[in-house]
Design a protein around this motif. Sequence first.
Motif, mmCIF file in Angstrom:
data_model
loop_
_atom_site.group_PDB
_atom_site.id
_atom_site.type_symbol
_atom_site.label_atom_id
_atom_site.label_comp_id
_atom_site.label_asym_id
_atom_site.label_seq_id
_atom_site.Cartn_x
_atom_site.Cartn_y
_atom_site.Cartn_z
ATOM 1 N N ASN A 1 45.986 40.435 35.395
ATOM 2 C CA ASN A 1 45.256 41.102 36.475
ATOM 3 C C ASN A 1 45.388 40.431 37.840
ATOM 4 O O ASN A 1 45.381 41.088 38.862
ATOM 5 N N SER B 1 44.812 43.278 40.481
ATOM 6 C CA SER B 1 45.482 44.581 40.437
ATOM 7 C C SER B 1 44.543 45.714 40.032
ATOM 8 O O SER B 1 44.893 46.877 40.182
ATOM 9 N N GLN B 2 43.394 45.379 39.473
ATOM 10 C CA GLN B 2 42.458 46.451 39.113
ATOM 11 C C GLN B 2 41.018 45.951 39.159
ATOM 12 O O GLN B 2 40.750 44.756 38.999
ATOM 13 N N ASP C 1 37.181 49.246 45.730
ATOM 14 C CA ASP C 1 38.631 49.431 45.675
ATOM 15 C C ASP C 1 39.445 48.476 46.543
ATOM 16 O O ASP C 1 40.671 48.527 46.525
#
Lengths: 492, 111
Positions: free
Chosen positions: A173, A180-181, A370
Amino acid sequence: MSRKLVIDPVSKIEGHGKVIVYMDDDNQVTDAKLYVAEFRGFEKFVQGHPYWEAPMLLQRICGICFVSHHLCGAKALDDMVGVGYSTGVQMLPTPEKMRRLGHYMQQLQSHVTAYFYCIVPEMLFGMDAPPQQRNVVGLVEADPELVKRVVALRKWGQEGIKAVLGKRMHGINSVPGGVSQNLDQAARDRLINGEEGLISLDDVIEYAQDGLKVFKDFHAKNRAEVDAFAEVPALNMSLVNDEGNVDYYHGDIRIVDKDKNIVEQFDYHDYLDYFSEATEEWSYMKFPFLKSLGREAGSVRVGALGRLNVTKSYEHNCPLANAALEEFHDYTGGKANDMTLHTNWARAIEILHSAEQIKVLLSDPDLQKDQLVITPADNAWIGEGVGVVEAPRGTLLHHYRADKAGNITFANLIVATTQNNTVMNRTIRSVADAYLGGKEQAEITEGMMNAIEVGIRAYDPCLSCATHAMGQMPLVITLLDADGKLIEEKIR
Amino acid sequence: MRHYQLHLEDADLISYKSKVLFVDATKAADVESFRIEKMASKMDFSFSSHAISIPAIMATCQQCFDRVPQVHLLTIRGYAWELEQGMTPAAQRNLMTATEYFRNESCASGM
Protein backbone atom coordinates in the motif's frame (compact mmCIF):
# COMPACT_ATOMS: atom_id res chain seq x y z
CA MET A 1 39.84 -27.39 33.33
CA SER A 2 37.95 -24.51 31.67
CA ARG A 3 34.81 -25.50 29.77
CA LYS A 4 32.30 -24.09 27.36
CA LEU A 5 28.61 -24.87 27.06
CA VAL A 6 27.01 -24.75 23.63
CA ILE A 7 23.27 -24.39 22.93
CA ASP A 8 22.76 -24.71 19.20
CA PRO A 9 20.31 -23.78 17.79
CA VAL A 10 18.28 -21.61 20.13
CA SER A 11 14.67 -22.50 19.42
CA LYS A 12 11.39 -20.59 19.07
CA ILE A 13 13.05 -17.39 17.91
CA GLU A 14 13.24 -15.93 14.41
CA GLY A 15 16.34 -17.32 12.77
CA HIS A 16 19.20 -19.46 13.93
CA GLY A 17 21.67 -18.71 16.65
CA LYS A 18 23.66 -20.59 19.19
CA VAL A 19 24.82 -19.82 22.68
CA ILE A 20 28.19 -20.63 24.14
CA VAL A 21 28.83 -20.22 27.83
CA TYR A 22 32.47 -20.25 28.88
CA MET A 23 33.36 -21.60 32.32
CA ASP A 24 36.63 -21.63 34.22
CA ASP A 25 38.19 -24.30 36.45
CA ASP A 26 36.05 -23.22 39.41
CA ASN A 27 32.82 -23.53 37.42
CA GLN A 28 32.48 -19.77 37.31
CA VAL A 29 30.99 -18.32 34.14
CA THR A 30 33.66 -16.23 32.49
CA ASP A 31 31.76 -15.19 29.38
CA ALA A 32 28.59 -15.87 27.43
CA LYS A 33 27.96 -15.14 23.78
CA LEU A 34 25.08 -15.31 21.38
CA TYR A 35 26.57 -16.44 18.09
CA VAL A 36 24.70 -15.48 14.94
CA ALA A 37 26.18 -17.42 12.08
CA GLU A 38 23.75 -16.48 9.35
CA PHE A 39 24.36 -13.91 6.66
CA ARG A 40 21.46 -12.47 4.70
CA GLY A 41 23.00 -9.74 2.58
CA PHE A 42 19.86 -7.71 1.88
CA GLU A 43 21.81 -4.45 2.07
CA LYS A 44 24.00 -5.67 -0.77
CA PHE A 45 21.64 -7.30 -3.17
CA VAL A 46 19.14 -4.41 -3.13
CA GLN A 47 21.86 -2.30 -4.76
CA GLY A 48 21.20 -1.69 -8.44
CA HIS A 49 17.45 -2.08 -8.04
CA PRO A 50 15.15 0.90 -8.71
CA TYR A 51 14.67 2.89 -5.51
CA TRP A 52 10.92 2.31 -5.42
CA GLU A 53 11.45 -1.44 -5.16
CA ALA A 54 13.24 -1.15 -1.81
CA PRO A 55 10.20 -1.23 0.53
CA MET A 56 8.80 -4.17 -1.44
CA LEU A 57 12.06 -6.13 -1.51
CA LEU A 58 13.30 -5.40 1.98
CA GLN A 59 10.06 -6.24 3.75
CA ARG A 60 10.76 -9.81 2.64
CA ILE A 61 13.54 -9.89 5.21
CA CYS A 62 10.85 -10.90 7.67
CA GLY A 63 7.63 -12.87 7.70
CA ILE A 64 6.61 -11.41 11.05
CA CYS A 65 7.40 -7.68 11.07
CA PHE A 66 7.20 -7.04 7.33
CA VAL A 67 4.90 -4.03 7.80
CA SER A 68 7.60 -2.26 9.82
CA HIS A 69 10.19 -2.86 7.11
CA HIS A 70 7.71 -1.74 4.46
CA LEU A 71 6.85 1.49 6.30
CA CYS A 72 10.44 2.21 7.25
CA GLY A 73 11.43 1.87 3.60
CA ALA A 74 8.46 3.99 2.54
CA LYS A 75 9.57 6.78 4.87
CA ALA A 76 13.06 6.63 3.38
CA LEU A 77 11.51 6.85 -0.11
CA ASP A 78 9.44 9.87 0.93
CA ASP A 79 12.75 11.57 1.72
CA MET A 80 14.38 10.45 -1.52
CA VAL A 81 11.69 11.91 -3.75
CA GLY A 82 11.69 15.17 -1.79
CA VAL A 83 8.43 14.93 0.12
CA GLY A 84 9.67 13.36 3.32
CA TYR A 85 10.32 14.52 6.84
CA SER A 86 13.94 15.41 5.97
CA THR A 87 12.65 18.32 3.88
CA GLY A 88 10.09 19.33 6.47
CA VAL A 89 7.11 18.14 4.42
CA GLN A 90 4.21 16.92 6.53
CA MET A 91 2.50 13.87 5.09
CA LEU A 92 -1.19 14.25 4.26
CA PRO A 93 -3.54 13.11 7.04
CA THR A 94 -5.08 10.14 5.21
CA PRO A 95 -1.85 8.38 4.16
CA GLU A 96 -0.19 9.03 7.50
CA LYS A 97 -3.15 7.58 9.38
CA MET A 98 -3.34 4.62 7.01
CA ARG A 99 0.32 3.87 7.61
CA ARG A 100 -0.08 4.24 11.36
CA LEU A 101 -3.12 1.98 11.32
CA GLY A 102 -1.23 -0.70 9.39
CA HIS A 103 1.61 -0.41 11.85
CA TYR A 104 -0.65 -0.90 14.88
CA MET A 105 -2.33 -3.86 13.19
CA GLN A 106 1.05 -5.50 12.72
CA GLN A 107 2.19 -4.71 16.24
CA LEU A 108 -0.92 -6.37 17.57
CA GLN A 109 -0.38 -9.37 15.32
CA SER A 110 3.35 -9.72 16.03
CA HIS A 111 3.06 -9.29 19.79
CA VAL A 112 0.13 -11.72 19.97
CA THR A 113 2.23 -14.29 18.12
CA ALA A 114 5.28 -13.90 20.34
CA TYR A 115 3.32 -13.60 23.55
CA PHE A 116 0.70 -16.32 23.18
CA TYR A 117 2.58 -18.78 20.98
CA CYS A 118 5.90 -18.77 22.79
CA ILE A 119 5.70 -17.03 26.15
CA VAL A 120 2.30 -17.84 27.66
CA PRO A 121 2.90 -21.63 27.40
CA GLU A 122 6.11 -21.17 29.36
CA MET A 123 4.28 -19.19 32.00
CA LEU A 124 1.47 -21.72 32.28
CA PHE A 125 3.52 -24.92 32.11
CA GLY A 126 6.81 -23.71 33.55
CA MET A 127 10.32 -23.66 32.14
CA ASP A 128 10.92 -27.26 33.18
CA ALA A 129 7.96 -28.63 31.24
CA PRO A 130 8.82 -30.81 28.22
CA PRO A 131 9.21 -28.84 24.99
CA GLN A 132 6.34 -30.68 23.30
CA GLN A 133 3.99 -29.30 25.94
CA ARG A 134 5.61 -25.91 26.32
CA ASN A 135 4.15 -24.38 23.16
CA VAL A 136 0.81 -23.23 21.85
CA VAL A 137 -0.15 -26.73 20.72
CA GLY A 138 0.28 -27.82 24.33
CA LEU A 139 -2.11 -25.02 25.17
CA VAL A 140 -4.66 -26.44 22.76
CA GLU A 141 -5.00 -29.49 24.97
CA ALA A 142 -4.76 -27.62 28.27
CA ASP A 143 -6.93 -24.59 27.54
CA PRO A 144 -8.77 -24.74 24.19
CA GLU A 145 -10.86 -21.68 25.03
CA LEU A 146 -7.72 -19.55 25.41
CA VAL A 147 -6.33 -20.87 22.12
CA LYS A 148 -9.64 -20.14 20.44
CA ARG A 149 -9.26 -16.54 21.51
CA VAL A 150 -5.64 -16.40 20.34
CA VAL A 151 -6.67 -17.76 16.96
CA ALA A 152 -9.48 -15.19 16.78
CA LEU A 153 -7.08 -12.38 17.70
CA ARG A 154 -4.50 -13.42 15.11
CA LYS A 155 -7.18 -13.81 12.47
CA TRP A 156 -8.52 -10.33 13.22
CA GLY A 157 -4.99 -8.91 12.97
CA GLN A 158 -4.43 -10.64 9.64
CA GLU A 159 -7.70 -9.31 8.27
CA GLY A 160 -6.77 -5.84 9.48
CA ILE A 161 -3.37 -5.98 7.79
CA LYS A 162 -4.99 -7.18 4.58
CA ALA A 163 -7.58 -4.38 4.67
CA VAL A 164 -4.95 -1.68 5.20
CA LEU A 165 -1.92 -3.01 3.33
CA GLY A 166 -3.70 -4.88 0.56
CA LYS A 167 -2.28 -8.31 1.44
CA ARG A 168 -2.05 -10.47 4.53
CA MET A 169 1.71 -10.65 4.05
CA HIS A 170 4.16 -8.32 2.33
CA GLY A 171 1.61 -5.64 1.53
CA ILE A 172 1.95 -3.02 -1.16
CA ASN A 173 0.00 0.00 0.00
CA SER A 174 2.76 2.51 0.76
CA VAL A 175 4.15 4.47 -2.18
CA PRO A 176 6.57 7.42 -2.22
CA GLY A 177 4.69 10.35 -0.75
CA GLY A 178 1.70 8.44 0.55
CA VAL A 179 -0.41 5.36 0.05
CA SER A 180 -2.18 3.82 -2.91
CA GLN A 181 -5.56 3.29 -1.27
CA ASN A 182 -7.65 4.42 1.66
CA LEU A 183 -9.89 2.29 3.85
CA ASP A 184 -13.44 2.13 2.60
CA GLN A 185 -16.36 2.29 4.97
CA ALA A 186 -17.37 -1.34 4.51
CA ALA A 187 -13.89 -2.59 5.40
CA ARG A 188 -13.80 -0.26 8.40
CA ASP A 189 -17.22 -1.41 9.64
CA ARG A 190 -16.27 -5.06 9.21
CA LEU A 191 -13.22 -4.59 11.43
CA ILE A 192 -15.14 -2.62 14.04
CA ASN A 193 -18.24 -4.79 14.21
CA GLY A 194 -16.89 -8.16 13.12
CA GLU A 195 -18.97 -10.69 11.25
CA GLU A 196 -19.51 -14.42 11.37
CA GLY A 197 -16.09 -15.90 11.94
CA LEU A 198 -14.48 -12.54 12.70
CA ILE A 199 -14.50 -11.01 16.17
CA SER A 200 -15.33 -7.36 16.77
CA LEU A 201 -12.88 -4.66 17.81
CA ASP A 202 -14.41 -4.64 21.29
CA ASP A 203 -13.63 -8.37 21.48
CA VAL A 204 -10.04 -7.61 20.46
CA ILE A 205 -9.73 -5.14 23.33
CA GLU A 206 -11.31 -7.61 25.75
CA TYR A 207 -8.95 -10.42 24.67
CA ALA A 208 -5.99 -8.05 24.96
CA GLN A 209 -7.00 -7.41 28.56
CA ASP A 210 -7.18 -11.18 29.09
CA GLY A 211 -3.63 -11.47 27.80
CA LEU A 212 -2.40 -8.88 30.26
CA LYS A 213 -4.19 -10.69 33.07
CA VAL A 214 -2.33 -13.91 32.21
CA PHE A 215 0.96 -12.16 32.90
CA LYS A 216 -0.26 -10.47 36.06
CA ASP A 217 -1.61 -13.72 37.48
CA PHE A 218 1.65 -15.47 36.68
CA HIS A 219 3.64 -12.61 38.17
CA ALA A 220 1.56 -12.59 41.35
CA LYS A 221 2.32 -16.28 41.91
CA ASN A 222 5.99 -16.16 40.89
CA ARG A 223 7.03 -12.63 41.77
CA ALA A 224 10.47 -13.39 43.19
CA GLU A 225 11.51 -15.68 40.33
CA VAL A 226 10.21 -13.38 37.61
CA ASP A 227 11.81 -10.26 39.08
CA ALA A 228 15.16 -11.90 39.79
CA PHE A 229 15.49 -13.51 36.36
CA ALA A 230 18.19 -11.68 34.39
CA GLU A 231 17.95 -8.16 35.75
CA VAL A 232 20.45 -6.48 33.45
CA PRO A 233 21.29 -2.80 33.04
CA ALA A 234 20.99 -0.95 29.75
CA LEU A 235 20.02 2.41 28.37
CA ASN A 236 16.52 2.50 26.87
CA MET A 237 15.66 3.85 23.44
CA SER A 238 12.48 4.75 21.56
CA LEU A 239 11.04 7.13 19.02
CA VAL A 240 9.13 9.87 20.87
CA ASN A 241 6.68 12.60 19.94
CA ASP A 242 6.87 16.24 20.99
CA GLU A 243 5.60 15.34 24.48
CA GLY A 244 8.36 12.80 24.93
CA ASN A 245 6.03 9.82 24.70
CA VAL A 246 6.39 6.83 22.43
CA ASP A 247 5.42 7.35 18.80
CA TYR A 248 5.68 4.11 16.83
CA TYR A 249 5.67 5.81 13.43
CA HIS A 250 7.61 9.04 13.71
CA GLY A 251 9.51 11.35 16.05
CA ASP A 252 12.93 11.95 17.57
CA ILE A 253 15.06 9.16 18.93
CA ARG A 254 15.30 9.45 22.71
CA ILE A 255 17.62 7.49 24.98
CA VAL A 256 17.17 7.47 28.76
CA ASP A 257 19.19 6.03 31.64
CA LYS A 258 18.19 4.12 34.76
CA ASP A 259 16.77 7.28 36.33
CA LYS A 260 15.00 8.11 33.09
CA ASN A 261 17.25 11.11 32.50
CA ILE A 262 17.64 11.88 28.81
CA VAL A 263 21.07 10.77 27.70
CA GLU A 264 20.59 11.73 24.04
CA GLN A 265 17.75 12.96 21.87
CA PHE A 266 18.13 13.64 18.16
CA ASP A 267 16.52 13.64 14.73
CA TYR A 268 16.96 10.11 13.37
CA HIS A 269 18.26 11.50 10.09
CA ASP A 270 21.41 12.34 12.05
CA TYR A 271 21.88 8.81 13.40
CA LEU A 272 25.38 8.49 11.95
CA ASP A 273 26.51 11.37 14.17
CA TYR A 274 25.39 9.50 17.27
CA PHE A 275 25.70 5.77 16.61
CA SER A 276 28.54 3.53 15.63
CA GLU A 277 28.47 -0.22 15.06
CA ALA A 278 31.12 -2.60 16.40
CA THR A 279 31.74 -5.95 14.74
CA GLU A 280 33.04 -9.26 16.06
CA GLU A 281 34.54 -11.98 13.92
CA TRP A 282 32.34 -14.61 15.61
CA SER A 283 29.00 -13.04 14.69
CA TYR A 284 27.32 -11.54 11.63
CA MET A 285 25.21 -9.41 13.97
CA LYS A 286 26.75 -6.03 14.72
CA PHE A 287 26.88 -4.22 18.07
CA PRO A 288 25.54 -0.65 17.80
CA PHE A 289 26.45 1.84 20.50
CA LEU A 290 26.32 5.54 21.27
CA LYS A 291 29.58 7.14 20.24
CA SER A 292 29.46 9.50 23.21
CA LEU A 293 29.48 6.67 25.76
CA GLY A 294 31.40 3.89 24.05
CA ARG A 295 30.53 0.31 23.29
CA GLU A 296 29.55 -1.05 26.71
CA ALA A 297 28.03 2.00 28.40
CA GLY A 298 26.49 3.21 25.16
CA SER A 299 24.55 0.07 24.21
CA VAL A 300 20.78 0.36 24.31
CA ARG A 301 17.71 -1.76 24.91
CA VAL A 302 14.87 -1.40 22.42
CA GLY A 303 11.47 -3.00 22.07
CA ALA A 304 8.53 -3.16 24.42
CA LEU A 305 10.52 -2.85 27.67
CA GLY A 306 12.72 -0.08 26.28
CA ARG A 307 9.70 1.85 25.03
CA LEU A 308 7.81 1.59 28.31
CA ASN A 309 10.91 2.81 30.12
CA VAL A 310 11.13 5.85 27.84
CA THR A 311 7.49 6.86 27.56
CA LYS A 312 5.73 8.68 30.37
CA SER A 313 2.19 8.06 29.26
CA TYR A 314 0.04 7.05 26.31
CA GLU A 315 -2.54 9.11 24.45
CA HIS A 316 -5.47 10.25 26.62
CA ASN A 317 -7.86 8.21 24.48
CA CYS A 318 -6.22 4.94 25.53
CA PRO A 319 -7.49 4.69 29.12
CA LEU A 320 -6.94 0.95 29.59
CA ALA A 321 -3.38 1.02 28.31
CA ASN A 322 -2.64 4.16 30.33
CA ALA A 323 -3.82 2.51 33.53
CA ALA A 324 -1.69 -0.54 32.78
CA LEU A 325 1.31 1.67 32.01
CA GLU A 326 0.91 3.55 35.27
CA GLU A 327 0.89 0.30 37.22
CA PHE A 328 3.98 -0.83 35.30
CA HIS A 329 5.82 2.41 36.11
CA ASP A 330 4.77 2.33 39.76
CA TYR A 331 6.28 -1.13 40.18
CA THR A 332 9.81 0.26 39.87
CA GLY A 333 9.06 3.54 41.64
CA GLY A 334 9.54 5.60 38.52
CA LYS A 335 12.95 4.13 37.70
CA ALA A 336 13.65 2.30 34.45
CA ASN A 337 12.75 -1.38 34.61
CA ASP A 338 15.70 -3.71 33.90
CA MET A 339 13.94 -7.00 34.64
CA THR A 340 14.14 -9.05 31.48
CA LEU A 341 10.93 -11.01 32.01
CA HIS A 342 9.01 -7.78 32.50
CA THR A 343 9.45 -7.41 28.74
CA ASN A 344 6.53 -9.83 28.55
CA TRP A 345 4.49 -7.55 30.81
CA ALA A 346 5.42 -4.62 28.58
CA ARG A 347 4.49 -6.63 25.48
CA ALA A 348 1.05 -7.45 26.91
CA ILE A 349 0.49 -3.75 27.66
CA GLU A 350 1.50 -2.86 24.10
CA ILE A 351 -1.04 -5.35 22.72
CA LEU A 352 -3.69 -3.44 24.65
CA HIS A 353 -2.29 -0.08 23.57
CA SER A 354 -2.31 -1.16 19.92
CA ALA A 355 -5.92 -2.33 20.19
CA GLU A 356 -7.02 0.99 21.72
CA GLN A 357 -5.09 3.00 19.13
CA ILE A 358 -6.65 0.95 16.34
CA LYS A 359 -10.06 1.83 17.76
CA VAL A 360 -9.18 5.53 17.72
CA LEU A 361 -7.92 5.39 14.14
CA LEU A 362 -10.82 3.32 12.80
CA SER A 363 -13.17 5.98 14.13
CA ASP A 364 -11.33 8.70 12.20
CA PRO A 365 -13.14 9.81 8.99
CA ASP A 366 -9.80 10.83 7.46
CA LEU A 367 -9.28 7.18 6.55
CA GLN A 368 -12.05 7.43 3.96
CA LYS A 369 -10.72 10.59 2.29
CA ASP A 370 -9.15 10.62 -1.16
CA GLN A 371 -6.04 12.77 -0.88
CA LEU A 372 -3.53 9.94 -0.74
CA VAL A 373 -0.23 11.16 -2.20
CA ILE A 374 1.92 14.27 -2.26
CA THR A 375 3.34 14.51 -5.76
CA PRO A 376 6.89 15.87 -5.70
CA ALA A 377 7.91 18.83 -7.80
CA ASP A 378 10.12 18.13 -10.82
CA ASN A 379 13.28 19.30 -9.07
CA ALA A 380 12.49 17.76 -5.67
CA TRP A 381 14.58 14.59 -6.08
CA ILE A 382 17.11 14.22 -3.26
CA GLY A 383 18.23 10.65 -3.82
CA GLU A 384 18.87 9.88 -0.15
CA GLY A 385 16.49 8.97 2.63
CA VAL A 386 16.31 7.63 6.15
CA GLY A 387 13.28 5.99 7.70
CA VAL A 388 12.84 4.96 11.33
CA VAL A 389 9.85 3.32 12.97
CA GLU A 390 9.27 1.50 16.23
CA ALA A 391 8.87 -2.08 15.02
CA PRO A 392 7.38 -4.58 17.49
CA ARG A 393 10.91 -5.63 18.50
CA GLY A 394 12.20 -2.06 18.70
CA THR A 395 13.69 0.80 16.76
CA LEU A 396 14.19 -0.06 13.08
CA LEU A 397 16.19 2.05 10.63
CA HIS A 398 16.46 1.97 6.82
CA HIS A 399 18.86 4.31 5.02
CA TYR A 400 19.10 4.35 1.19
CA ARG A 401 20.98 6.32 -1.44
CA ALA A 402 20.28 6.19 -5.16
CA ASP A 403 21.97 7.59 -8.27
CA LYS A 404 20.39 10.08 -10.67
CA ALA A 405 18.79 7.22 -12.60
CA GLY A 406 17.05 6.17 -9.40
CA ASN A 407 18.98 2.96 -8.83
CA ILE A 408 20.01 2.16 -5.28
CA THR A 409 23.72 2.55 -4.60
CA PHE A 410 23.74 2.15 -0.82
CA ALA A 411 21.51 0.61 1.82
CA ASN A 412 22.01 0.39 5.56
CA LEU A 413 19.59 -1.37 7.86
CA ILE A 414 19.81 -1.37 11.64
CA VAL A 415 17.16 -3.74 12.92
CA ALA A 416 15.87 -3.86 16.47
CA THR A 417 17.49 -7.19 17.30
CA THR A 418 20.87 -5.70 16.38
CA GLN A 419 20.26 -2.83 18.79
CA ASN A 420 19.52 -5.42 21.49
CA ASN A 421 22.61 -7.49 20.75
CA THR A 422 24.69 -6.36 23.72
CA VAL A 423 21.85 -6.48 26.23
CA MET A 424 20.91 -9.98 25.01
CA ASN A 425 24.48 -11.11 25.64
CA ARG A 426 24.30 -9.58 29.11
CA THR A 427 21.07 -11.46 29.70
CA ILE A 428 22.61 -14.79 28.73
CA ARG A 429 25.53 -14.11 31.02
CA SER A 430 23.19 -13.30 33.89
CA VAL A 431 21.11 -16.46 33.43
CA ALA A 432 24.20 -18.62 33.05
CA ASP A 433 25.60 -17.17 36.26
CA ALA A 434 22.40 -17.97 38.11
CA TYR A 435 22.12 -21.56 36.90
CA LEU A 436 25.74 -22.62 36.57
CA GLY A 437 28.05 -20.23 38.35
CA GLY A 438 30.09 -21.73 41.15
CA LYS A 439 28.15 -24.97 41.38
CA GLU A 440 30.18 -28.07 42.08
CA GLN A 441 28.51 -30.02 39.32
CA ALA A 442 27.42 -27.86 36.43
CA GLU A 443 24.60 -30.04 35.20
CA ILE A 444 22.91 -29.52 31.85
CA THR A 445 19.21 -29.73 32.60
CA GLU A 446 16.24 -29.08 30.35
CA GLY A 447 15.22 -26.24 32.67
CA MET A 448 18.65 -24.64 32.49
CA MET A 449 18.79 -24.90 28.71
CA ASN A 450 15.39 -23.37 28.45
CA ALA A 451 16.19 -20.64 30.96
CA ILE A 452 18.90 -19.38 28.64
CA GLU A 453 16.49 -19.53 25.76
CA VAL A 454 13.78 -17.80 27.78
CA GLY A 455 16.20 -14.96 28.47
CA ILE A 456 16.88 -14.51 24.78
CA ARG A 457 13.29 -15.06 23.77
CA ALA A 458 12.09 -12.22 25.99
CA TYR A 459 13.55 -9.94 23.33
CA ASP A 460 11.64 -11.87 20.62
CA PRO A 461 14.77 -11.67 18.50
CA CYS A 462 14.69 -11.88 14.74
CA LEU A 463 18.20 -13.18 14.19
CA SER A 464 18.04 -13.45 10.45
CA CYS A 465 14.94 -11.34 9.94
CA ALA A 466 13.99 -14.21 7.69
CA THR A 467 11.28 -16.79 7.23
CA HIS A 468 12.19 -20.33 7.84
CA ALA A 469 11.16 -23.13 10.12
CA MET A 470 12.23 -23.37 13.69
CA GLY A 471 10.73 -24.16 17.04
CA GLN A 472 10.85 -27.90 17.41
CA MET A 473 14.35 -28.00 16.05
CA PRO A 474 16.87 -30.37 17.57
CA LEU A 475 18.61 -28.69 20.45
CA VAL A 476 22.15 -29.84 21.03
CA ILE A 477 24.06 -28.85 24.12
CA THR A 478 27.68 -29.71 24.24
CA LEU A 479 30.21 -29.31 27.01
CA LEU A 480 33.74 -29.01 25.74
CA ASP A 481 36.97 -28.50 27.59
CA ALA A 482 39.47 -25.84 26.63
CA ASP A 483 41.03 -28.20 24.10
CA GLY A 484 37.69 -28.86 22.41
CA LYS A 485 37.40 -32.35 23.93
CA LEU A 486 33.83 -33.55 24.47
CA ILE A 487 32.84 -33.75 28.13
CA GLU A 488 29.08 -34.08 27.86
CA GLU A 489 26.42 -33.73 25.21
CA LYS A 490 22.64 -33.65 25.43
CA ILE A 491 20.17 -33.60 22.58
CA ARG A 492 16.46 -32.95 22.77
CA MET B 1 -7.09 -19.85 -0.43
CA ARG B 2 -3.33 -19.67 -1.08
CA HIS B 3 -0.96 -19.72 1.86
CA TYR B 4 2.62 -18.77 2.50
CA GLN B 5 2.72 -21.40 5.22
CA LEU B 6 0.28 -23.19 7.49
CA HIS B 7 -0.76 -21.41 10.66
CA LEU B 8 -2.73 -22.37 13.72
CA GLU B 9 -5.48 -20.06 12.41
CA ASP B 10 -6.10 -22.58 9.64
CA ALA B 11 -7.90 -24.62 12.29
CA ASP B 12 -10.46 -21.83 12.34
CA LEU B 13 -10.52 -21.61 8.54
CA ILE B 14 -11.27 -25.29 7.98
CA SER B 15 -13.82 -25.36 10.79
CA TYR B 16 -16.31 -23.69 8.42
CA LYS B 17 -15.88 -26.33 5.70
CA SER B 18 -17.18 -29.86 5.27
CA LYS B 19 -14.43 -30.95 2.87
CA VAL B 20 -10.91 -29.55 2.58
CA LEU B 21 -8.15 -30.32 0.09
CA PHE B 22 -4.61 -29.24 0.98
CA VAL B 23 -2.27 -29.06 -2.00
CA ASP B 24 1.50 -28.99 -1.70
CA ALA B 25 4.61 -29.84 -3.65
CA THR B 26 6.79 -32.71 -2.48
CA LYS B 27 10.29 -33.89 -3.20
CA ALA B 28 9.57 -37.35 -1.82
CA ALA B 29 11.02 -39.84 -4.28
CA ASP B 30 8.27 -42.38 -3.64
CA VAL B 31 5.71 -40.03 -5.18
CA GLU B 32 5.95 -40.77 -8.89
CA SER B 33 3.69 -37.96 -10.12
CA PHE B 34 1.16 -37.06 -7.46
CA ARG B 35 -0.57 -38.62 -4.47
CA ILE B 36 -3.90 -38.10 -2.77
CA GLU B 37 -4.29 -39.29 0.80
CA LYS B 38 -6.93 -38.94 3.43
CA MET B 39 -5.63 -37.18 6.55
CA ALA B 40 -6.35 -38.09 10.14
CA SER B 41 -6.47 -35.74 13.08
CA LYS B 42 -3.49 -36.04 15.42
CA MET B 43 -1.91 -33.66 17.93
CA ASP B 44 1.67 -34.39 16.89
CA PHE B 45 3.35 -31.35 18.49
CA SER B 46 4.89 -30.36 15.18
CA PHE B 47 4.22 -26.70 15.90
CA SER B 48 6.83 -24.02 15.44
CA SER B 49 6.29 -20.35 14.69
CA HIS B 50 6.65 -21.13 10.99
CA ALA B 51 5.37 -24.67 10.65
CA ILE B 52 2.54 -26.91 11.79
CA SER B 53 1.32 -30.20 10.35
CA ILE B 54 -2.07 -30.82 8.78
CA PRO B 55 -2.96 -33.48 11.42
CA ALA B 56 -2.19 -30.93 14.17
CA ILE B 57 -4.35 -28.31 12.43
CA MET B 58 -7.17 -30.86 12.33
CA ALA B 59 -6.70 -31.79 15.97
CA THR B 60 -6.74 -28.12 16.95
CA CYS B 61 -9.93 -27.67 14.96
CA GLN B 62 -11.52 -30.59 16.81
CA GLN B 63 -10.33 -29.40 20.21
CA CYS B 64 -11.26 -25.74 19.82
CA PHE B 65 -14.29 -25.84 17.55
CA ASP B 66 -15.66 -29.27 18.30
CA ARG B 67 -15.79 -30.34 14.68
CA VAL B 68 -13.40 -31.33 11.92
CA PRO B 69 -13.98 -31.58 8.16
CA GLN B 70 -13.01 -34.40 5.85
CA VAL B 71 -9.46 -33.55 4.83
CA HIS B 72 -7.34 -34.82 1.93
CA LEU B 73 -3.82 -33.91 0.97
CA LEU B 74 -2.77 -33.71 -2.67
CA THR B 75 1.01 -33.82 -3.02
CA ILE B 76 2.60 -33.17 -6.37
CA ARG B 77 6.14 -34.23 -7.11
CA GLY B 78 8.59 -31.41 -7.76
CA TYR B 79 12.27 -31.63 -8.62
CA ALA B 80 14.02 -28.28 -8.19
CA TRP B 81 13.34 -25.12 -6.20
CA GLU B 82 16.10 -22.69 -7.09
CA LEU B 83 15.30 -18.96 -7.28
CA GLU B 84 14.03 -17.79 -10.68
CA GLN B 85 13.97 -21.36 -11.93
CA GLY B 86 10.21 -21.79 -12.08
CA MET B 87 8.64 -25.22 -12.44
CA THR B 88 10.63 -27.87 -14.28
CA PRO B 89 8.90 -29.45 -17.30
CA ALA B 90 8.51 -32.71 -15.33
CA ALA B 91 6.84 -30.88 -12.44
CA GLN B 92 4.54 -29.07 -14.86
CA ARG B 93 3.49 -32.44 -16.31
CA ASN B 94 2.80 -33.74 -12.79
CA LEU B 95 0.73 -30.67 -11.97
CA MET B 96 -1.33 -31.07 -15.13
CA THR B 97 -1.84 -34.77 -14.50
CA ALA B 98 -2.91 -34.12 -10.91
CA THR B 99 -5.25 -31.32 -11.94
CA GLU B 100 -6.81 -33.48 -14.62
CA TYR B 101 -7.21 -36.39 -12.24
CA PHE B 102 -8.71 -34.19 -9.57
CA ARG B 103 -11.21 -32.67 -12.00
CA ASN B 104 -12.31 -36.04 -13.36
CA GLU B 105 -12.22 -38.26 -10.35
CA SER B 106 -12.81 -36.22 -7.22
CA CYS B 107 -16.58 -36.19 -7.42
CA ALA B 108 -16.78 -39.88 -8.22
CA SER B 109 -14.50 -40.83 -5.33
CA GLY B 110 -16.44 -38.71 -2.88
CA MET B 111 -13.64 -36.34 -1.94
